[in-house]
Design a protein around this motif. Structure first.
Motif, short mmCIF file in Angstrom:
data_model
loop_
_atom_site.label_atom_id
_atom_site.label_comp_id
_atom_site.label_asym_id
_atom_site.label_seq_id
_atom_site.Cartn_x
_atom_site.Cartn_y
_atom_site.Cartn_z
N ALA A 16 -13.36 14.52 75.43
CA ALA A 16 -13.25 16.03 76.30
C ALA A 16 -13.38 17.06 75.30
O ALA A 16 -13.91 18.11 75.80
N MET A 71 -19.23 25.01 75.73
CA MET A 71 -18.81 26.42 75.63
C MET A 71 -19.89 27.00 74.82
O MET A 71 -20.30 28.16 75.12
N LEU A 112 -7.89 26.54 88.99
CA LEU A 112 -9.33 26.40 89.67
C LEU A 112 -9.28 26.99 91.10
O LEU A 112 -10.43 27.62 91.51
N LEU A 117 -10.00 30.93 90.40
CA LEU A 117 -11.35 31.14 90.20
C LEU A 117 -12.11 31.01 91.36
O LEU A 117 -12.92 32.00 91.75
N LYS A 173 -14.16 34.09 93.18
CA LYS A 173 -15.54 34.10 93.59
C LYS A 173 -15.77 34.93 95.06
O LYS A 173 -16.98 35.43 95.01
N MET A 180 -25.17 23.35 87.78
CA MET A 180 -25.06 22.91 86.52
C MET A 180 -25.97 21.91 86.06
O MET A 180 -25.66 21.21 85.12
N LEU A 236 -13.64 18.29 89.96
CA LEU A 236 -14.76 18.29 88.81
C LEU A 236 -15.83 17.73 89.31
O LEU A 236 -17.15 17.93 88.95
N MET A 295 -17.93 20.15 91.03
CA MET A 295 -18.28 21.06 90.50
C MET A 295 -19.57 20.69 89.48
O MET A 295 -20.47 21.58 89.37
N ILE A 350 -11.94 31.67 75.99
CA ILE A 350 -12.04 30.46 76.52
C ILE A 350 -11.70 29.46 75.63
O ILE A 350 -10.85 28.57 75.56
N ASN A 398 -8.89 26.74 75.40
CA ASN A 398 -9.17 25.24 75.35
C ASN A 398 -8.24 24.89 73.89
O ASN A 398 -7.69 23.67 74.03
N ILE A 437 -6.43 17.49 82.49
CA ILE A 437 -6.47 18.79 83.15
C ILE A 437 -7.27 20.02 82.62
O ILE A 437 -7.81 20.93 82.84
N PHE A 491 -9.54 19.80 80.11
CA PHE A 491 -11.01 19.61 80.14
C PHE A 491 -11.59 20.00 81.53
O PHE A 491 -12.39 20.91 81.64
N ILE A 492 -10.81 19.72 82.72
CA ILE A 492 -11.27 20.09 83.96
C ILE A 492 -11.26 21.68 84.01
O ILE A 492 -12.03 22.25 84.44
N SER A 493 -10.07 22.32 83.62
CA SER A 493 -10.08 23.76 84.09
C SER A 493 -10.92 24.41 82.93
O SER A 493 -11.55 25.51 83.34
N VAL A 494 -11.24 23.96 81.68
CA VAL A 494 -12.12 24.53 81.05
C VAL A 494 -13.65 24.73 81.58
O VAL A 494 -14.31 25.60 81.54
N ILE A 495 -13.98 23.56 82.21
CA ILE A 495 -15.24 23.29 82.79
C ILE A 495 -15.28 24.37 84.08
O ILE A 495 -16.23 25.03 84.37
N GLY A 496 -14.23 24.56 84.76
CA GLY A 496 -14.02 25.33 85.85
C GLY A 496 -14.52 26.62 85.39
O GLY A 496 -15.24 27.26 86.21
N ILE A 497 -13.63 27.03 84.55
CA ILE A 497 -13.80 28.46 83.94
C ILE A 497 -15.20 28.86 83.43
O ILE A 497 -15.98 29.82 84.00
N LEU A 498 -15.71 27.79 82.66
CA LEU A 498 -17.26 28.09 82.35
C LEU A 498 -18.19 28.11 83.61
O LEU A 498 -19.14 29.16 83.39
N ARG A 499 -18.00 27.38 84.26
CA ARG A 499 -18.97 27.09 85.56
C ARG A 499 -18.58 28.60 86.54
O ARG A 499 -19.67 29.18 86.85
N PHE A 500 -17.71 29.13 86.46
CA PHE A 500 -17.20 30.28 87.28
C PHE A 500 -18.12 31.27 86.59
O PHE A 500 -18.68 32.23 87.31
N PHE A 501 -17.97 31.57 85.40
CA PHE A 501 -18.65 32.64 84.58
C PHE A 501 -20.07 32.56 84.56
O PHE A 501 -20.70 33.62 84.69
#
Lengths: 114, 300, 90
Positions: free
Chosen positions: A78, A86, B36, B39, B43, B157, B205, B208, C30, C34, C66, C68-78
């Motif tokens: 992960a 990132m 989540l 966010l 949106k 994505m 996840l 997404m 971010i 992380n 969690i 991992f998931i939240s970082v991906i969520g933030i990235l996707r949002f931005f």
């Protein structure tokens, strides 16, 4: 045998802590994002890995060891993936790596000019 | 804005020092799902708050009075760690000392949550269910939008190939771990709430990364909405079954011949009900947000 | 020995916090979040050994997932929100 395990685990823990610390300082002191991500991912892999291995030597056989291995695997997968995502997102959003002038003339293709 | 995530992470870390189960909940709910969902709601709305024309003085007054009353209420409370406090004398010794003999579950928190305090937990599950209903009715979407969103959302994505491959490896593990948390709650930290949230996080996840259409084929929205009600009904149904077998409501002793086995079965079923409700409500809320975003983006 | 490790991890977490509040760009923040998350995992695991309560490891596993998931969520949002906002945030 016990003492040997203890010594090995201590060495691993101290080394892991050292790498974590260097990574943390790097995260704070490096000049721009892409070098910071380099520092941070060192703590993710090497620091976390060594600390987990150190804990494993203390754990002995059993469920605890299995869980530690699981954590190690998860964090290796992960952490690196998150770093990659990132960096990619940052690059896509228009954040260019900052290149020091002397470097690109000597190391041929390292940073692309485009 | 990222400060919010921060406070969640650090708050959960402070709680870690003492209560394992609470920390577990905080870890999964505080750090994961609420980030989540925050966010997702960001949106929907604009980035900055619109200027209001009136001054909300009345609301401020009400909040101040409520806060003052709450502070006044705490004055009566015993000092922190006072051994004479009612919480330490009333029922806690019995819970702590006799739970092993009466219920036979090693984790005291689980036995208190699901058996001694069964009514309270039923109430909490109902609260979550009601919250889900509220979100559903606030964010109504037409079925046309639902159909369209299946095709519109997945483009997000596509380019992150490595992420998708890794996520493919991780998602089954996340779901299995959620089930482990669910059924291991009797012995270690964990239980229905946490397991539901972890499960929902795994599904989110998946949504997404692989798009709404694929995810809805696996977790069909109508089925999920039915499951929210099914979890609560399962919880209450266990209680009714106890009544039919001659005990009180949520009195698990009568479920089997041996009271301890009855307690085990009851707690297992009740926790399963809680888990199903929590997971289904979270997934539904996330779907709703996604549909709503599609509606805002493409129907103006 | 565990104490030293825990202390070092705490120091690193503090450094990451400083970076998150200072962070010139959004991605720095971010990254720091992380990093803070992974350090929390380590801290929870080490704390479990320090107190002799290995059930803390469950929390550590949850944190890894969690985080991992939240970082991906933030990235996707931005990514979704676009470039403009990323510069505003900085």
């Amino acid at each position: 045998m016990e003492i040997l395990f203890d010594i090995v685990s201590w060495i691993c823990l101290v080394a892991g802590s050292f790498f974590c610390l260097t990574g943390g300082i790097g995260l704070l002191r490096f000049p721009e994002f892409f070098s910071r991500i380099h520092a941070a991912s060192i703590t993710d892999t090497l620091g976390a890995g060594l600390i987990m291995i150190g804990l494993m030597f203390q754990a002995g056989w059993g469920l605890v060891l299995a869980k530690l291995i699981l954590i190690l695997l998860f964090s290796l997968i992960a952490g690196t993936t998150a770093s990659h995502a990132m960096a990619k997102a940052a690059l896509k959003s228009g954040l260019q790596p900052q290149v020091v002038g002397t470097m690109d003339s000597e190391t041929g293709g390292a940073p692309s000019k485009s | 804005m990222l400060g919010g995530i921060y406070s969640l992470l650090s708050a959960s870390f402070f709680i870690d020092l003492d209560a394992v189960d609470v920390a577990f909940t905080e870890a999964s709910v505080g750090a994961g799902i609420s980030t989540l969902l925050m966010l997702a709601s960001l949106k929907l709305v604009n980035r900055y708050e619109r200027k209001t024309r009136y001054k909300p003085l009345l609301a401020l007054g009400v909040i101040t009075i409520t806060g003052a009353l709450l502070i006044y209420g705490t004055l009566d409370m015993p000092h922190f760690g006072d051994p004479n406090a009612p919480a330490q004398q009333h029922v806690v010794p019995r819970y702590l000392n006799e739970s092993m003999a009466e219920i036979g579950v090693p984790n005291v928190v689980t036995s208190v949550l699901a058996s001694y305090r069964g009514y309270d937990t039923l109430g909490e599950t109902l609260v979550i269910f009601t919250a889900g209903l509220g979100v559903m009715s606030l964010l109504l979407v037409s079925s046309r939008t639902k159909k369209e969103s299946k095709n519109l959302v997945p483009a997000d994505m596509r380019q992150q190939i490595i992420l998708r491959v890794v996520a493919k490896m991780m998602i089954p593990l996340i779901l299995i771990f959620a089930l482990y948390v669910q059924f291991h709650g009797d012995y270690g930290p964990g239980g229905g709430f946490q397991a539901g949230v972890i499960f929902a996080a795994g599904v989110i996840l998946y949504t997404m990364l692989f798009g709404l259409g694929v995810s809805q084929r696996a977790f069909h929205p109508e089925v999920i909405i039915l499951l929210t009600a099914f979890g609560v009904l399962m919880y209450a149904g266990v209680g009714v079954a106890c009544m039919l077998l001659g005990g009180n409501f949520l009195d698990y002793n009568v479920l089997r011949h041996d009271p301890i086995h009855g307690q085990h079965l009851g707690i297992l079923l009740v926790e399963l009900g809680v888990g199903i409700t929590v997971a289904a409500v979270m997934i539904t809320i996330f779907y709703k947000f996604t549909w709503r975003t599609v509606k805002h983006k493409y129907h103006q | 020995m565990f104490t030293i490790t825990a202390l070092v991890i705490l120091v690193v977490m503090a450094l990451a916090l400083v970076r998150a509040f200072k962070g010139p760009t959004l991605y720095d923040r971010i990254l720091a979040v992380n990093n803070f998350g992974t350090k929390t995992v380590l801290l929870v695991a080490v704390m479990g050994f320090l107190y002799g309560r290995p059930e803390f490891l469950d929390i550590a596993i949850v944190y890894v997932l969690i985080n991992f998931i939240s970082v991906i969520g933030i990235l996707r949002f931005f990514e979704y929100a676009g470039k403009k906002n990323a510069e505003e945030e900085a």
